[in-house]
Structures are given as structure tokens and as C-alpha cells.
Design a protein around this motif. Structure first.
Motif: not given
Length: 175
Positions: A22-25, A92-98
Motif C-alpha cells: 500500500g505504501l509503494y502504491e 521515475l524520479v517523481f515516483c521515487a520522491i512519492g
């Protein structure tokens, strides 16, 4: 004598938002929302200046071609390759920040006192990004107006914050 039943104890089952997946999602979804927000913002800015896809071309050129051609950014041709590659890396960078934000919010839910520190970290990160861009990215900022960069980042951060707020509405931040 205890009575055994086959029904699971529903109170012991963690919600989907509190599990690792859930955190990853949440991190991925918030990152995609943030990346899409800033991409749409710059697409609108580029459309209004009558150069669609100019911003991702400039940023892709700076990132993947060492800034070759940014000495005269007005003559830089729009490159679909740069647009696609930069957009992929940007997402990808924004997904890492998220993902990092999702983990920090989960930490703040467990320790209320950490919430204010995380909020302060966000403010420092946002202004640090703008400051670093002003210092280290002069060729890019000559091609792109820095207020547009600041507004785009604040819009993305706002969209991501609203997403997290909707999923963690009961969280409190105490100073």
C-alpha cells in the motif's frame, strides 16, 4: 473454555494503506500525479509560448546531451526523443520522491511529533531545489523562466499533498 471460530479477526488485519504494498502504491500514484501535473503545467506554458514540448526538449538536452545547443536555446529544435526520454526519467524520479514521501507519512502516523519535522523537511527540500536550480542550472534557467519552474514544482507538490491528505485524513501535525 474458549470457543474457536473459523472467521478471521478483522481488527488484526492491516488496511491496504498501511501495508508495504500500500505504501509503494501510494508512492507510485502520488509520483505519477506529481509528474503529470508538472508536465501538464509546462505543456500549457509551452503552448502559450507557441513551442509545444520545448521544456522537456531543453531539460532532456541538458540531462542527456550535456547541454549541447543550450547556448542559443531559442534555436533548439524540438526533439521527440528528448521529450520521451526526459519524460520517462522525470516520472521515475517523481515516483521515487512519492515513495519517500509515502514512507515519511507512514512514520508521521506512528509518531505524531515527527509530522512537523517532515513538513519542515519538505519546505527545505522545495526551496533547496529552487536554490540549487538557480545556482547550478543557469543555461536551463536562461531557456526556461524560473518562476514557471517554481510554480510547476509547487503545483506538483500541492497535487501530491492533496492525494496523501485524502489517504491520511486523520493524521495530525503537531509542532
Amino acid at each position: 473454555m474458549a470457543i474457536e471460530t473459523d472467521s478471521p479477526n478483522l481488527a488484526a488485519i492491516p488496511s491496504a494503506d498501511s501495508t508495504i504494498s500500500g505504501l509503494y502504491e501510494q508512492g507510485i500514484v502520488s509520483g505519477v500525479l506529481g509528474a503529470a501535473t508538472i508536465a501538464i503545467w509546462f505543456f500549457l506554458v509551452d503552448i502559450l509560448s507557441e513551442r509545444p514540448f520545448y521544456t522537456p526538449t531543453v531539460l532532456g538536452t541538458a540531462l542527456f546531451r550535456g547541454g549541447a545547443g543550450l547556448d542559443q536555446p531559442q534555436s533548439l529544435p524540438i526533439s521527440l526523443e528528448m521529450v520521451l526520454v526526459y519524460t520517462w526519467v522525470h516520472g521515475l524520479v517523481f515516483c521515487a520522491i512519492g515513495g519517500a514521501a509515502s514512507k515519511l507519512i507512514e512514520l508521521a502516523e506512528r509518531n505524531v511529533n515527527a509530522g512537523f519535522g517532515i513538513l519542515l523537511l519538505f519546505v527545505i527540500f522545495e526551496f533547496g531545489f529552487v536554490g540549487a536550480a538557480l545556482i547550478f542550472a543557469q543555461p536551463i534557467l536562461r531557456a526556461l523562466a524560473w518562476p514557471s519552474v517554481l510554480i510547476g514544482n509547487l503545483l506538483a507538490a500541492g497535487v501530491m499533498a492533496v492525494y496523501f491528505w485524502r489517504h491520511h485524513a486523520s493524521m495530525k501535525i503537531s509542532p
